[in-house]
Design a protein around this motif. Structure first.
Motif, mmCIF file in Angstrom:
data_model
loop_
_atom_site.group_PDB
_atom_site.id
_atom_site.type_symbol
_atom_site.label_atom_id
_atom_site.label_comp_id
_atom_site.label_asym_id
_atom_site.label_seq_id
_atom_site.Cartn_x
_atom_site.Cartn_y
_atom_site.Cartn_z
ATOM 1 N N HIS A 133 -12.690 9.172 20.675
ATOM 2 C CA HIS A 133 -11.516 8.387 21.048
ATOM 3 C C HIS A 133 -11.777 7.775 22.408
ATOM 4 C CE1 HIS A 133 -8.931 9.838 17.815
ATOM 5 N NE2 HIS A 133 -9.522 11.005 17.986
ATOM 6 N N ARG A 134 -11.268 6.559 22.607
ATOM 7 C CA ARG A 134 -11.397 5.916 23.910
ATOM 8 C C ARG A 134 -10.041 5.931 24.588
ATOM 9 N NH1 ARG A 134 -15.339 2.173 21.218
ATOM 10 N NH2 ARG A 134 -13.601 0.976 20.421
ATOM 11 N N SER A 135 -10.097 5.985 25.895
ATOM 12 C CA SER A 135 -8.861 5.947 26.666
ATOM 13 C C SER A 135 -8.348 4.503 26.715
ATOM 14 C CB SER A 135 -9.107 6.457 28.083
ATOM 15 O OG SER A 135 -9.932 5.552 28.784
ATOM 16 N N ARG A 136 -7.143 4.348 27.156
ATOM 17 C CA ARG A 136 -6.544 3.015 27.298
ATOM 18 C C ARG A 136 -7.363 2.175 28.265
ATOM 19 N NH1 ARG A 136 -2.825 0.148 30.403
ATOM 20 N NH2 ARG A 136 -1.483 -1.217 29.189
ATOM 21 N N VAL A 154 -5.033 -9.296 30.847
ATOM 22 C CA VAL A 154 -5.657 -7.980 30.689
ATOM 23 C C VAL A 154 -6.008 -7.392 32.059
ATOM 24 C CG1 VAL A 154 -7.598 -6.713 29.693
ATOM 25 C CG2 VAL A 154 -6.517 -8.542 28.398
ATOM 26 N N ALA A 155 -6.505 -8.226 32.974
ATOM 27 C CA ALA A 155 -6.853 -7.743 34.315
ATOM 28 C C ALA A 155 -5.610 -7.230 35.038
ATOM 29 C CB ALA A 155 -7.524 -8.846 35.121
ATOM 30 N N ALA A 156 -4.494 -7.904 34.866
ATOM 31 C CA ALA A 156 -3.256 -7.456 35.502
ATOM 32 C C ALA A 156 -2.805 -6.123 34.910
ATOM 33 C CB ALA A 156 -2.166 -8.512 35.333
ATOM 34 N N SER A 157 -2.922 -5.969 33.607
ATOM 35 C CA SER A 157 -2.513 -4.719 32.980
ATOM 36 C C SER A 157 -3.465 -3.589 33.340
ATOM 37 C CB SER A 157 -2.414 -4.932 31.483
ATOM 38 O OG SER A 157 -3.229 -4.121 30.755
ATOM 39 N N ARG A 158 -4.689 -3.919 33.631
ATOM 40 C CA ARG A 158 -5.708 -2.942 34.017
ATOM 41 C C ARG A 158 -5.709 -2.698 35.523
ATOM 42 N NH1 ARG A 158 -10.765 -3.267 35.675
ATOM 43 N NH2 ARG A 158 -12.184 -1.648 35.031
#
Length: 130
Positions: free
Chosen positions: A23-26, A97-101
């Motif tokens: 499993h991969r993390s978020r 995606v960068a903002a969410s990360r």
């Protein structure tokens, strides 16, 4: 009417063993997604001929993937306007995606690329490299 099953089944339910597959993390999933958006942006940037921006994007892809990206070898044959539109959309996806990360470096780079492509699209004579 039916004879009962006397041996243990060789089949398993999908949720029998939660460790059966990795499993991969978020965060790992977001890294993969962000690297994909940036790699696509890199391909369009290379096609537009903007080497300086291409190097900045390639550095971020290498940081996320742990290896340098494959550079765009083929040309799509699209006109400059559609390439700038595609690059603007890809930079926007990377920004989200960068903002969410919470990756500030990529968010700034993506916002700068969006601005550059917006300026190129607004220009009366569309140049090939913003």
């Amino acid at each position: 009417m039916y004879e009962p099953i006397r041996t243990k089944s060789v089949h398993r339910m999908a949720d029998d063993d939660p460790n059966a597959y990795p499993h991969r993390s978020r965060e790992e999933e977001l890294d993969i997604q962000l690297a994909g958006h940036l790699a696509a942006l890199l391909a369009v940037t290379d096609e537009l001929g903007d080497t300086e921006a291409g190097e900045l994007i390639a550095r971020q892809v290498a940081r996320l993937r742990g290896a340098p990206p494959a550079r765009h070898a083929g040309l799509s044959g699209s006109d400059a306007r559609s390439l700038h539109q595609r690059a603007h959309a890809l930079a926007g996806r990377a920004l989200v995606v960068a903002a969410s990360r919470a990756d500030t470096a990529v968010a700034i780079l993506a916002a700068e690329r969006m601005d550059a492509h917006t300026a190129a699209l607004a220009s009366p004579e569309l140049v090939s490299a913003p």
